[in-house]
Design an enzyme around this catalytic site. Structure first.
Site, PDB file in Angstrom:
ATOM      1  CD1 TRP A 311      -1.933  -2.255   2.058  1.00  0.00           C
ATOM      2  CD2 TRP A 311      -2.970  -1.342   0.425  1.00  0.00           C
ATOM      3  NE1 TRP A 311      -2.898  -3.368   1.846  1.00  0.00           N
ATOM      4  CE2 TRP A 311      -3.363  -2.711   0.921  1.00  0.00           C
ATOM      5  CE3 TRP A 311      -3.569  -0.986  -0.433  1.00  0.00           C
ATOM      6  CZ2 TRP A 311      -4.642  -3.261  -0.069  1.00  0.00           C
ATOM      7  CZ3 TRP A 311      -4.657  -1.139  -1.071  1.00  0.00           C
ATOM      8  CH2 TRP A 311      -5.267  -2.317  -0.910  1.00  0.00           C
ATOM      9  CG  ASN A 348     -23.894  -1.202  -3.891  1.00  0.00           C
ATOM     10  OD1 ASN A 348     -23.344  -1.225  -2.824  1.00  0.00           O
ATOM     11  ND2 ASN A 348     -23.980  -2.293  -4.901  1.00  0.00           N
ATOM     12  CD1 TRP A 366      -7.785  -4.118   2.374  1.00  0.00           C
ATOM     13  CD2 TRP A 366      -9.810  -3.969   3.512  1.00  0.00           C
ATOM     14  NE1 TRP A 366      -7.874  -5.060   3.037  1.00  0.00           N
ATOM     15  CE2 TRP A 366      -8.855  -4.989   4.128  1.00  0.00           C
ATOM     16  CE3 TRP A 366     -10.757  -3.708   4.502  1.00  0.00           C
ATOM     17  CZ2 TRP A 366      -9.384  -5.749   5.242  1.00  0.00           C
ATOM     18  CZ3 TRP A 366     -11.151  -4.546   5.493  1.00  0.00           C
ATOM     19  CH2 TRP A 366     -10.627  -5.692   5.652  1.00  0.00           C
ATOM     20  CD1 TRP A 389     -15.530  -0.671   3.027  1.00  0.00           C
ATOM     21  CD2 TRP A 389     -14.102  -0.103   1.657  1.00  0.00           C
ATOM     22  NE1 TRP A 389     -15.600   0.200   2.757  1.00  0.00           N
ATOM     23  CE2 TRP A 389     -14.765   1.022   2.060  1.00  0.00           C
ATOM     24  CE3 TRP A 389     -12.817  -0.019   0.820  1.00  0.00           C
ATOM     25  CZ2 TRP A 389     -14.483   2.183   1.465  1.00  0.00           C
ATOM     26  CZ3 TRP A 389     -12.618   1.303   0.301  1.00  0.00           C
ATOM     27  CH2 TRP A 389     -13.310   2.474   0.705  1.00  0.00           C
TER      28      TRP A 389
END
Length: 488
Positions: A311, A348, A366, A389
């Site tokens: 990340w 959504n 996330w 997620w």
């Protein structure tokens, strides 16, 4: 004379199809509804600010419904185990009934409570009020949990669905003397910040609000649901998620309403829209199935290799804050984040686009996004939030592969082609022609001037370049292969 029964309300804030309440009434004797604000026992997954706003108003609505039955909701603050024991001693109750929850910390707490109550010589019973099929009852052919939705839902669809439990007519039997309780305001559920002030313009928490929203959806939008559910401005979705989370309605009530709608057609479900909607109810069930069997997925990826995913660094939180504030420079993403902040909810399809932008364009973990949604969504549900997620990040069950990167411009043009959604939440771009609305940085200077838009002042330039960000995300994913992890 039958001793009183405590009915411990949690995420089942309704009277209809409430098995614990119905069983308590059938038992005979006084029924004492109670709610314990025990947030500390939930650890990091205590209700977020938006959820606590909803909880305040839902408890108010539940108490009003109980009043109509000659009853009331007794509120307490503190550890649930101790507060329930204290209520038992104050009321002489011989039983405590409640409906089950499936979050890891709550399962552990409830087991301790049940053991303690039974050790005290009390009747302690729990019931299923939240799901069509409980996670522990569903196994694949190998005897383990499902990890792919389609075979899971095919298996569940072949099982019988229990009808909603009924509630006897007339007032509820009340104790001679009600125990003391806290005032709702003393629970301090309402956020101190004024950001939730507009929530009431959008939502009506409570069982009546849930019933009205379901009726509205089944009257007309369900017919457009299959074709338009991904269009955020179409008004084709049910918006039942917060009502389901707080148990103001139930999957069984929804299923029964769908069956009534199909009555006379000889086909269930009677339309593509209804079939797709019930499949989404199944997706919620799948989320709870996964949470129950893989409890660490609230904070760890289900797919082991993603523990090594590289990340990006964001030491001062600048990138994350830009995303939270809806200032990324990509209109469909920013519109969603502003809708979330203003209403406590996000469509959504836009959730998927905004979440994908965080984990792939910005390459931020996330878990950060999940925590922000947890605090700001009125429908923040641990099972659904975790599944959503992990699905977006490519690290969960039945997940979209990480290399599937949503292009925000294309997503906006496809699902908001007339720009109604973006114009509502980003009014500074409202005068831009449709062709440039989802990519204002490409608009000719004279078009921007005519629309009164100065990029970098009225609306930001894109924080990242889509093509470069996509390439970096794919390179990051390739590192999983190079370390010997099974890529995808």
């Amino acid at each position: 004379m039958t001793s009183p029964c405590l009915v411990w309300f949690r995420l089942d804030l309704r009277l209809r199809d409430n098995p614990a309440l119905s069983a308590a009434l059938a038992r005979g004797g006084p029924v004492i509804p109670c709610f314990v604000d025990d947030g500390e026992e939930q650890g990091k997954w205590r209700e977020g600010g938006a959820s606590r706003w909803w909880l305040h108003h839902s408890l108010l609505a539940l108490n009003s419904s109980l009043n109509e039955k000659g009853s009331m909701l007794v509120l307490r603050r503190g550890a649930a185990e101790e507060e329930l024991i204290q209520l038992v001693r104050e009321t002489g109750a011989g039983a405590v009934y409640w409906n089950r929850r499936y979050e890891p910390a709550i399962i552990a707490r409830d087991s301790r409570v049940k053991e303690r109550l039974r050790a005290e010589g009390l009747e302690a019973k729990s019931f299923n009020a939240a799901l069509l099929n409980e996670p522990q009852a569903i196994r694949n052919k190998q005897g383990g949990p499902f990890q792919v939705f389609t075979p899971y839902w095919r298996h569940c669809s072949a099982l019988p669905i229990e009808p909603p439990v009924t509630l006897p007519a007339g007032p509820f039997p009340a104790p001679d003397r009600w125990p003391s309780g806290a005032a709702l305001e003393a629970l301090r559920l309402l956020p101190e910040k004024s950001w939730a002030d507009a929530f009431g313009d959008r939502w009506t928490p409570g069982e009546a609000g849930a019933a009205a929203r379901l009726a509205r959806f089944l009257k007309e939008p369900v017919g457009r649901y299959a074709e338009q559910r991904d269009e955020p401005a179409a008004g084709a979705v049910s918006e039942l998620s917060p009502h389901l989370h707080f148990g103001e309605t139930s999957p069984r009530l929804i299923w029964a309403a769908a069956q009534r709608l199909s009555k006379g057609t000889g086909v269930f479900p009677s339309s593509r829209g209804l079939q797709k909607f019930l499949t989404e109810v199944g997706w919620r069930e799948f989320a709870y199935h996964l949470l129950y069997h893989f409890p660490n997925t609230t904070h760890e990826p289900l797919r082991e290799e993603f523990r090594r995913f590289p990340w990006a660094d964001d030491p001062d939180g600048r990138l994350f804050n830009v995303w939270k504030r809806g200032r990324t420079g990509y209109p469909i993403v920013d519109a969603g984040m502003r809708e979330l902040w203003t209403t406590g909810w996000m469509h959504n399809r836009v959730r998927m686009v905004a979440a994908s932008f965080l984990v792939k364009h910005l390459r931020l973990a996330w878990q950060q996004g999940a925590a922000w949604f947890w605090d700001t969504l009125v429908d923040a549900d641990l099972a659904s939030n975790t599944l959503g997620w992990q699905w977006t990040a490519g690290c969960g069950a039945d997940a979209a592969p990480y290399f599937r990167v949503f292009a925000p411009v294309l997503q906006g043009e496809k699902f908001d082609p007339e720009g109604r959604y973006v114009r509502r939440w980003i009014p500074e771009l409202a005068r831009l022609p449709d062709v440039w609305l989802h990519k204002p940085w490409e608009a000719p200077p004279e078009v921007l001037a005519q629309a009164g838009v100065v990029l970098g002042k009225d609306y930001p330039q894109p924080i990242v370049d889509h093509a470069k960000a996509r390439a970096e995300a794919l390179r990051a994913h390739e590192t999983l292969r190079s370390t010997g992890a099974p890529g995808r």
